[in-house]
Structure formats: C-alpha cells, structure tokens
Design an enzyme around this catalytic site. Structure first.
Site, short mmCIF file in Angstrom:
data_model
loop_
_atom_site.label_atom_id
_atom_site.label_comp_id
_atom_site.label_asym_id
_atom_site.label_seq_id
_atom_site.Cartn_x
_atom_site.Cartn_y
_atom_site.Cartn_z
N HIS A 153 -2.11 1.97 -17.04
CA HIS A 153 -2.43 1.13 -15.88
C HIS A 153 -3.79 1.58 -15.36
CE1 HIS A 153 -1.38 -1.57 -12.49
NE2 HIS A 153 -2.22 -0.78 -11.84
N CYS A 154 -4.75 0.67 -15.38
CA CYS A 154 -6.13 1.03 -15.03
C CYS A 154 -6.43 0.62 -13.59
CB CYS A 154 -7.11 0.33 -15.98
SG CYS A 154 -8.84 0.73 -15.64
N PRO A 155 -6.72 1.57 -12.71
CA PRO A 155 -7.03 1.23 -11.31
C PRO A 155 -8.35 0.48 -11.17
CG PRO A 155 -7.42 3.57 -11.70
CD PRO A 155 -6.74 3.04 -12.93
N ASN B 9 -7.24 -2.95 -11.75
CA ASN B 9 -6.01 -3.28 -11.03
C ASN B 9 -5.05 -4.07 -11.91
OD1 ASN B 9 -4.21 -3.34 -8.87
ND2 ASN B 9 -5.03 -5.24 -8.04
#
EC number: 2.3.1.225
Length: 367
Positions: free
Chosen positions: A156-158, A161
C-alpha cells in the site's frame, strides 16, 4: 461489532483526508517544478531560442508521461478476488459453528478443492481471510488500510493513496520510471545554470532561486527514485512482489522463493504483456486475471549451485505434490507453451509446472 456512530464516521472522514496529504504534496511539488522549469528556467533564463524549444518539447513529453502514469496509479482501483473464492452462506455458517482447528480446516479444504490455489500458510493451512470471509487466491493479501483483499498485492503506497497490485503494478513501474527520467532531465539541463548561480553568472532575479532549489530537488529525488526503481525492476525480473521478497511464498511442497518465476522474458511479459508497443504506455496490458498465475514448482534457487542430493529431494517432493483439480486459466497458459506436461515435468526437476496464483500485497493475518 458495535454500531458505528457519528464519531466513528467523522474519524473515517478525517483519515481519508489525511491519506491524501502525501499525494497532495507530490502534486504541489510537481506544479512548482513546472513553473520553475518551464517559466523561470526555459523562458526567463535561457537566451538561446533553439535550446528553449528543445528543452521545452522534451520536458513536456516527460511531464505528460509522468502525470499520466501517476494518475493511472492513483485512480485505478485494485482488483479483489472473484466470487468463486467467497464462501457460500452454508459454508460460512458451517465455519462459524466449527471450532478452530482441524475441523475448521476441513471445511476450508472442501471449499477450496476446486480452486486454483497452490500456496498455504506457514503452518500448511488454507489461506483464509476472516475479515473478507474468502479463501485467498495465491499472492493475495488483505490490506489493513483499504480493508480489502487485493490481488497480487505489492504494497500500500501512501504517495498514491492506493494499493499497488495486479491492476496497477505496471502503472506504478511506469510512474517510477518517468518520474526518474523527469528528475534526471531537469537536473541535467539545469546543471549549467546551477553552476552560474554560484559563480554570479545569473541576473539578480527571483529566477535564480527557483533554479537553485529546482536542481537540489531534482538531484535528491533522482537518488531515491533510482534505488526504488532498480529494486522493483529486480522484483519484476524475479516475478516477486515486495511482500514475497520479504516472506517467501509457501507451497504444498514447502517454501520456494522462486516459485512464481518463469524466467526473465516471461516474467516481464506477465507484467507488461505480449505487445511491446504498449510497454511504455500507462495502458493495462498485463497477462491474466490476477486470480491465477503459472508457478514454477521447483524448490531450488537457480542462483546457487545445485547438488545431486538437492535435485533428488526436489524430484521427490514434486512426485508427492497434489495438484489442484482446476486447471490453469487460459489467459496464463500460453506462458508455459514450451513446458512439458505435469507428469513429464515431475520427472525432470529443471522444468517449470503450471500453477495458479492470486495476488494482493499489504498486511495480512494468516490463520
């Protein structure tokens, strides 16, 4: 579970807003870089018209590909397991009545007997998600941020998002590639003006400060992006996800860190597709449906020297391996057209076997 009230709803909205902060920062930084490069550097500071035209044309091409791939990475919804992996109402009811243990697993084994799954938990159990109430396909994991099971999840890449998985992994790779090229191009063309800044060769205007900070930002992001892009290129060449790189998948015959690798060429085609004209475009062209993948069921590391004992052990494991009743999805089968049948492959441990796998990569609780 307690009913959600106004307070919990407000907290969820606040979290959703906070999750967009990294992406908003990237968008603002990209907007400033456009102003600093196109206006302050090219139009205001460059005196040679030919240099202006060439730099602006190349810059806008990279800028467009950067924004396009970034947009696709953010707004492409991650794919979830298909309905066949969800338990029926009767199976759910039976599972709730059975205590945790062998009886619980027996229910899951019956539900999974016709599913294209190879991988298991570390204890050898069927991979089941209590939260989503489904049997996880191979390479599928539950994302604690999205609160969903994601196919071939990488992480999950911040910064986007979003979960990076089967549906947008190609877009994520292109986003890294074009952002790296974007930064390298800016740093290379800005270098001479950056040197002039320190030698007092630039007019005393606000443009020189944009030029200085633009070079620093481009050089700094080039270093970080090159390492990240290089790492993901290595993952693609090995047909691994970030999660699988840290924790090798467990098959029925045991742990195999190269279990999904089919060789460099086929690994690349699995992510980018068969038609090379689409490889550099943020257009979906990955092979398969995300719920099944060919697997190389050889418990052997090709980077290490093999021994006769290791080969004999591998062959024995493969002979005892029970393959799922459901065959490989047709969308993936052509990757193994040069492979032998399962029976023939089990005799020769150097051959790859067809399997299935489902992707999704974040955080998961194996049960």
């Amino acid at each position: 579970m307690a009913p959600s009230g106004p307070g919990s709803s407000a907290r969820r909205r606040c979290r959703r807003v906070l999750y967009w902060i990294p992406g908003g920062f990237i968008t603002l930084l990209l907007g400033w870089s456009y102003y600093a490069y196109a206006i302050q550097l090219c139009i205001v500071s460059m005196e040679n018209t030919g240099e202006q035209v060439v730099c602006l044309m190349a810059y806008h091409l990279l800028f467009a590909m950067f924004v396009w791939s970034y947009w696709k990475t953010i707004f492409t919804l991650p794919m979830n397991p298909s309905k066949e992996f969800h338990l029926s109402y009767a199976e759910k009811d039976l599972l709730e009545r059975e205590p945790r243990g062998e009886a619980h697993q027996e229910v899951l084994r019956r539900a999974a007997k016709d599913l294209p799954i190879y991988t298991r938990t570390m204890s050898g159990a069927i991979r089941y998600c209590d939260r989503c109430q489904l049997i996880k396909p191979d390479r599928c994991h539950h994302c604690s941020v999205c609160d969903k099971c994601i196919l071939k999840m990488d992480h999950h890449c911040p910064w986007v998002n979003n979960c990076v998985g089967f549906s947008n992994y190609k877009f994520f790779l292109l986003f890294l590639a074009y952002s790296l090229l974007y930064c390298l191009f800016i740093a290379a063309t800005d270098l001479q003006y950056f040197i002039k800044f320190w030698t007092n060769g630039l007019p005393d205007t606000q443009a020189k400060f944009h030029i200085m900070f633009l070079f620093f930002a481009a050089a700094m992001f080039s270093v970080s992006l090159s390492s990240l892009f290089g790492y993901h290129c290595w993952l693609v060449s090995k047909n691994k996800s970030t999660l699988e790189a840290f924790r090798s998948p467990v098959f029925r015959h045991g742990t195999d860190k190269n279990g999904f690798s089919l060789g460099f060429s086929k690994n690349m085609r699995q992510v980018f597709g068969d038609e090379k004209k689409y490889w550099l475009l943020p257009i979906f062209s990955s092979l398969g449906d995300g719920c099944s993948f060919p697997t190389c069921l050889v418990n052997q590391d090709p980077e290490q020297a093999s021994t006769p004992a290791g080969l004999n052990s591998t062959a024995k494991n493969l002979e005892n391996h029970q393959f799922p009743a459901k065959p490989l999805r047709e969308s993936q089968s052509h990757l193994l057209t040069d492979s032998q049948s399962w029976t023939e492959s089990s005799i020769n441990p150097g051959k790859c076997k067809a399997g299935m796998s489902n992707p999704a990569l974040t955080m998961e609780n194996e049960t």
